[in-house]
Design a protein around this motif. Structure first.
Motif, PDB file in Angstrom:
ATOM      1  N   ASP A   1       0.838  -1.247   0.073  1.00 48.86           N
ATOM      2  CA  ASP A   1      -0.079  -0.142   0.014  1.00 48.86           C
ATOM      3  C   ASP A   1       1.052   1.306   0.001  1.00 48.86           C
ATOM      4  N   PRO A   2       1.404   1.604  -1.310  1.00 43.20           N
ATOM      5  CA  PRO A   2       2.488   2.805  -1.258  1.00 43.20           C
ATOM      6  C   PRO A   2       1.889   3.997  -0.788  1.00 43.20           C
ATOM      7  N   LYS A   3       0.671   4.301  -0.081  1.00 44.74           N
ATOM      8  CA  LYS A   3       0.381   5.685   0.536  1.00 44.74           C
ATOM      9  C   LYS A   3       0.053   5.425   1.810  1.00 44.74           C
ATOM     10  N   ASN A   4       0.335   4.203   2.541  1.00 43.29           N
ATOM     11  CA  ASN A   4      -0.031   3.961   3.873  1.00 43.29           C
ATOM     12  C   ASN A   4       0.741   4.825   4.795  1.00 43.29           C
ATOM     13  N   VAL A   5      -0.232   5.492   5.497  1.00 50.30           N
ATOM     14  CA  VAL A   5       0.200   6.609   6.437  1.00 50.30           C
ATOM     15  C   VAL A   5       0.835   6.311   7.651  1.00 50.30           C
ATOM     16  N   LYS A   6       0.378   5.108   8.039  1.00 48.74           N
ATOM     17  CA  LYS A   6       1.315   4.244   9.402  1.00 48.74           C
ATOM     18  C   LYS A   6       2.657   3.993   8.709  1.00 48.74           C
ATOM     19  N   ALA A   7       2.909   3.358   7.850  1.00 49.92           N
ATOM     20  CA  ALA A   7       4.019   2.885   7.194  1.00 49.92           C
ATOM     21  C   ALA A   7       5.117   4.174   6.824  1.00 49.92           C
ATOM     22  N   LEU A   8       4.582   5.155   6.354  1.00 51.27           N
ATOM     23  CA  LEU A   8       5.436   6.285   6.088  1.00 51.27           C
ATOM     24  C   LEU A   8       5.702   7.261   7.290  1.00 51.27           C
ATOM     25  N   TYR A   9       5.041   7.288   8.198  1.00 48.05           N
ATOM     26  CA  TYR A   9       5.124   7.746   9.628  1.00 48.05           C
ATOM     27  C   TYR A   9       6.255   6.957  10.364  1.00 48.05           C
ATOM     28  N   ARG A  10       6.022   5.485  10.588  1.00 43.93           N
ATOM     29  CA  ARG A  10       6.894   4.775  11.313  1.00 43.93           C
ATOM     30  C   ARG A  10       8.424   4.669  10.655  1.00 43.93           C
TER      31      ARG A  10
ATOM     32  N   ILE B   1      12.501  12.962   6.075  1.00 41.74           N
ATOM     33  CA  ILE B   1      12.011  14.096   5.383  1.00 41.74           C
ATOM     34  C   ILE B   1      11.095  13.694   4.307  1.00 41.74           C
ATOM     35  N   ALA B   2      11.611  13.224   3.409  1.00 44.03           N
ATOM     36  CA  ALA B   2      10.853  12.648   2.166  1.00 44.03           C
ATOM     37  C   ALA B   2       9.744  11.605   2.552  1.00 44.03           C
ATOM     38  N   ASP B   3       9.825  10.760   3.408  1.00 46.38           N
ATOM     39  CA  ASP B   3       8.804   9.937   3.849  1.00 46.38           C
ATOM     40  C   ASP B   3       7.831  10.950   4.455  1.00 46.38           C
ATOM     41  N   ILE B   4       7.896  12.033   5.247  1.00 41.68           N
ATOM     42  CA  ILE B   4       6.862  12.776   5.787  1.00 41.68           C
ATOM     43  C   ILE B   4       6.256  13.745   4.785  1.00 41.68           C
ATOM     44  N   LYS B   5       7.030  14.210   3.906  1.00 43.70           N
ATOM     45  CA  LYS B   5       6.462  14.913   2.768  1.00 43.70           C
ATOM     46  C   LYS B   5       5.299  14.230   2.288  1.00 43.70           C
TER      47      LYS B   5
ATOM     48  N   LEU C   1       3.715  11.821   3.187  1.00 47.23           N
ATOM     49  CA  LEU C   1       2.666  11.393   4.109  1.00 47.23           C
ATOM     50  C   LEU C   1       1.678  12.625   4.007  1.00 47.23           C
ATOM     51  N   LEU C   2       2.008  13.746   3.997  1.00 44.56           N
ATOM     52  CA  LEU C   2       1.548  15.095   4.099  1.00 44.56           C
ATOM     53  C   LEU C   2       0.783  15.262   2.703  1.00 44.56           C
ATOM     54  N   LYS C   3       1.136  14.607   1.920  1.00 45.08           N
ATOM     55  CA  LYS C   3       0.301  14.673   0.476  1.00 45.08           C
ATOM     56  C   LYS C   3      -1.109  14.143   0.673  1.00 45.08           C
ATOM     57  N   THR C   4      -0.999  13.028   1.511  1.00 44.99           N
ATOM     58  CA  THR C   4      -2.134  12.159   1.870  1.00 44.99           C
ATOM     59  C   THR C   4      -3.004  12.950   2.775  1.00 44.99           C
ATOM     60  N   GLU C   5      -2.352  13.362   3.868  1.00 46.49           N
ATOM     61  CA  GLU C   5      -3.032  13.981   5.194  1.00 46.49           C
ATOM     62  C   GLU C   5      -2.097  15.245   5.360  1.00 46.49           C
ATOM     63  N   PRO C   6      -2.445  16.265   4.869  1.00 48.39           N
ATOM     64  CA  PRO C   6      -1.841  17.663   4.978  1.00 48.39           C
ATOM     65  C   PRO C   6      -1.886  18.175   6.600  1.00 48.39           C
ATOM     66  N   LYS C   7      -2.964  17.764   7.328  1.00 54.23           N
ATOM     67  CA  LYS C   7      -3.110  18.150   8.410  1.00 54.23           C
ATOM     68  C   LYS C   7      -2.688  17.109   9.726  1.00 54.23           C
ATOM     69  N   ASN C   8      -1.785  16.355   9.006  1.00 51.89           N
ATOM     70  CA  ASN C   8      -1.643  15.026  10.297  1.00 51.89           C
ATOM     71  C   ASN C   8      -0.793  15.758  11.207  1.00 51.89           C
ATOM     72  N   THR C   9      -1.180  16.087  12.446  1.00 52.81           N
ATOM     73  CA  THR C   9      -0.386  16.816  13.653  1.00 52.81           C
ATOM     74  C   THR C   9       1.011  15.963  13.788  1.00 52.81           C
TER      75      THR C   9
ATOM     76  N   ALA D   1       2.727  14.113  12.105  1.00 52.64           N
ATOM     77  CA  ALA D   1       3.643  14.104  10.910  1.00 52.64           C
ATOM     78  C   ALA D   1       4.413  15.597  10.869  1.00 52.64           C
ATOM     79  N   LEU D   2       3.574  16.631  11.147  1.00 48.65           N
ATOM     80  CA  LEU D   2       3.925  18.169  11.054  1.00 48.65           C
ATOM     81  C   LEU D   2       4.766  18.363  12.289  1.00 48.65           C
ATOM     82  N   ARG D   3       4.669  17.640  13.264  1.00 45.79           N
ATOM     83  CA  ARG D   3       5.767  17.828  14.563  1.00 45.79           C
ATOM     84  C   ARG D   3       7.167  17.238  14.164  1.00 45.79           C
TER      85      ARG D   3
END
Length: 263
Positions: free
Chosen positions: A213-222, A237-241, A243-251, A253-255
């Motif tokens: 699942d190439p856009k999986n948020v948990k996998a990108l964050y972890r 940083i590339a992984d977080i960016k 992730l933020l394309k999928t969930e721009p307001k993920n707090t 990830a932003l932190r």
């Protein structure tokens, strides 16, 4: 014209269903796939096309059943693995933790159908090994019993995580993954590896999850967390960016991005 064999008619119906799916006529696609499956049960293409149509119609439980059935027929079909992961997420959001109790029954595919349909899926990795002859350790999730055992092991792992026993949970997830390579199991094991400070293993598990699942948020964050600990800030940083394309307001990830920019 009525004089075609059952198999030929089934193929024609499945092909017409593909056209309906492309046109967005999902109900017509479901009808054609159901007719194709009545003529030749457990055909991979009509199962996958009907699942996709059900998914588009937001009938997630029926889509889940078709994707799971397709995996019994041929456990190497990536589209079915991806579909199961998407439907699991959708059903969890819709029906909560007890979503499995609301599922229609998943049919058990006979071995004859597994062997018969193992050849056409040439696009899938490892497709030359038919599910009937695949080694049970690595591809053994192709049976209903194997898939159910994998699910039970994963849930046992989840319970151990809640109790803070990450080391034992890793063992359960590892056993589950031998039977069924599921995205959520990889991300769950990655969480345990992070807690155990095994950052390379955590990053590796997230990479495996992202293959499914190439856009999986948990996998990108972890993976970003693991890469940060490994001091690979650029990749983190590339992984977080991503992730933020999928969930721009993920707090969270932003932190983490702020921390990485300061690193």
């Amino acid at each position: 014209a009525g004089d075609a064999s059952a198999e030929e008619r089934s193929v024609l119906l499945a092909n017409r269903a593909a056209c309906h799916l492309k046109d967005g006529a999902c109900s017509l696609c479901v009808a054609d796939c159901s007719s194709a499956l009545e003529l030749v049960p457990f055909g991979i293409k009509p199962l996958l096309r009907r699942a996709a149509a059900y998914e588009a119609l937001e009938r997630y439980s029926l889509a889940y059943v078709d994707y799971k059935t397709a995996l019994q027929v041929d456990c190497s079909v990536q589209a079915a693995h991806d579909g199961v992961n998407r439907m699991t997420k959708a059903l969890l959001e819709k029906d909560g933790v007890n979503w499995r109790q609301k599922l229609p029954p998943i049919p058990t595919v006979p071995v004859s159908a597994q062997t018969r349909w193992s050849v056409p899926s040439a696009q899938a990795p490892g497709a030359n090994t038919s599910p009937a002859t695949a080694p049970r350790g690595e591809g053994g999730g192709n049976t209903a019993a194997g898939m159910e055992r994998a699910r039970v092991l994963k849930e046992e792992g989840n319970e151990l995580v809640k109790k803070g026993n990450h080391k034992k949970a890793v063992e359960k997830y590892t056993e589950s993954l031998k039977l069924n390579k599921e995205c959520a199991t990889y991300t769950n094991r990655a969480l345990c590896y992070l807690s155990l400070k095994q950052y390379k293993e955590a990053a590796q598990d997230c990479t495996e999850a992202l293959k499914l699942d190439p856009k999986n948020v948990k996998a990108l964050y972890r993976r970003a967390q693991a890469l940060k600990e490994l001091k690979d800030y650029k990749s983190s940083i590339a992984d977080i960016k991503s992730l933020l394309k999928t969930e721009p307001k993920n707090t969270a990830a932003l932190r983490l991005l702020q921390e990485l920019n300061r690193a």
